[in-house]
Design an enzyme around this catalytic site. Sequence first.
Site, mmCIF file in Angstrom:
data_model
loop_
_atom_site.group_PDB
_atom_site.id
_atom_site.type_symbol
_atom_site.label_atom_id
_atom_site.label_comp_id
_atom_site.label_asym_id
_atom_site.label_seq_id
_atom_site.Cartn_x
_atom_site.Cartn_y
_atom_site.Cartn_z
ATOM 1 N N HIS A 137 11.966 9.222 24.267
ATOM 2 C CA HIS A 137 12.889 8.096 24.358
ATOM 3 C C HIS A 137 12.147 6.860 24.849
ATOM 4 C CE1 HIS A 137 16.926 10.443 24.563
ATOM 5 N NE2 HIS A 137 15.989 11.273 24.156
ATOM 6 N N GLU A 173 10.823 9.514 28.799
ATOM 7 C CA GLU A 173 11.056 8.081 28.616
ATOM 8 C C GLU A 173 9.693 7.408 28.718
ATOM 9 O OE1 GLU A 173 13.995 6.758 28.015
ATOM 10 O OE2 GLU A 173 15.451 8.272 28.631
#
Length: 297
Positions: A47, A138
Site C-alpha cells: 500500500h 505501507e
Amino acid sequence: RYNKNGEDLNRNFPDAFESNNASIQPETQAIMNWIKNETFVLSANLHGGALVASYTFDNGNSVTGSFKGYSRSPDDDVFIHLAKTYSYNHASMYRGTGCDNRQTFPEGITNGYSWYQLEGGMQDYNYVWGQCFEITLELSCCKYPPEDQLEKFWRDNKVALIEYIKQVHLGVKGQVTDKNGNPIPNAIVEAEGRPHVCPYRTNQHGEYFLLLLPGTYVINATVPGFKSMLKTVEIPDNTGNLSALKHDFSFSEVSIRPRAASCPKIPLYQGLEQASAAVKPTLQILVLMTVMLVIFT
C-alpha cells in the site's frame, strides 16, 4: 482501491469479527478462490500513504483484547517478528518516522487495530481462512509517487522483500499420511496453546505448514474419529538454511480420507465473544450462591 462498481476492494472480504455487508466483488472472489486453491504460507500486500509494516488483526473484539486498543492474534509473536524483519531491512522504515507530526510508529511497525480499525481487510481474511500469514506494507508517504521515484523505491525495499520472503521457512512443516502412506487431507495440525478460530488443516497432499519462532512446541495432529498424535519439537532458526524443521505424522489405524472441511464465512470471533459473555452471569450466580450458603449455614 475502488473498482468500477465503486467498491473498496480492501474492505470487501468476509470479516472474522463483524458481518461485512459489502457485496463480494468479482476481483475479491477471484482472490478468495485463489487463496482456497493454493497453499499460501506467507504473503504481504503493498500500500501507499504511510511508511510502516502493519500486522493482523485489523479488526477485533473483547476476545482479542481490543478494549485495550490492541487486537492480538494467537500468533502475535510471529507477526511482530515478520513486521520487524521487513522494517529493519528497509532503508528507513525502522526509524518509525510518521508522515506528519501526529503519527509515529516505534520500530516501523504497528498492530493494525491499534492504528485504525477496519473490517473486510485482506490480511485478516488470509490469516483466518487462508492459513496464510500476511502483513500490510505501507511503502510511501505519497500515495501516488511519480514514476521517476520508482527506482529509489526498489532500492529501499529490495533487501527487505528478500529477507521477508525467507521467513516462509520459519517453524515446522510436514505431511500427514495413513497406514498405506497415502496423504490425509483436512487433518488438523496446530501448535498447542495457539489454536486458530478456523483450525489449520492439511492440504490435498496431506501437507501442513506452521510458522513458529524458534523454541519448544507441542504439535497436535488430529484426524476426526481417531486419537490425536502429539509431538514435542524443538524448532531452530532455519531461515538461513531455507528449510523449516520437518516432521511427518503417520496414522497407522487410518485408511480413509476425511471428508472436506471448511470454515463458514461468518464472524467467527463474534461467536466466541457471545459465548464468553454468556458464561459471565453464570459465574456471578455461582459466587452469589456460595456467599449465601456461607451466610446461612
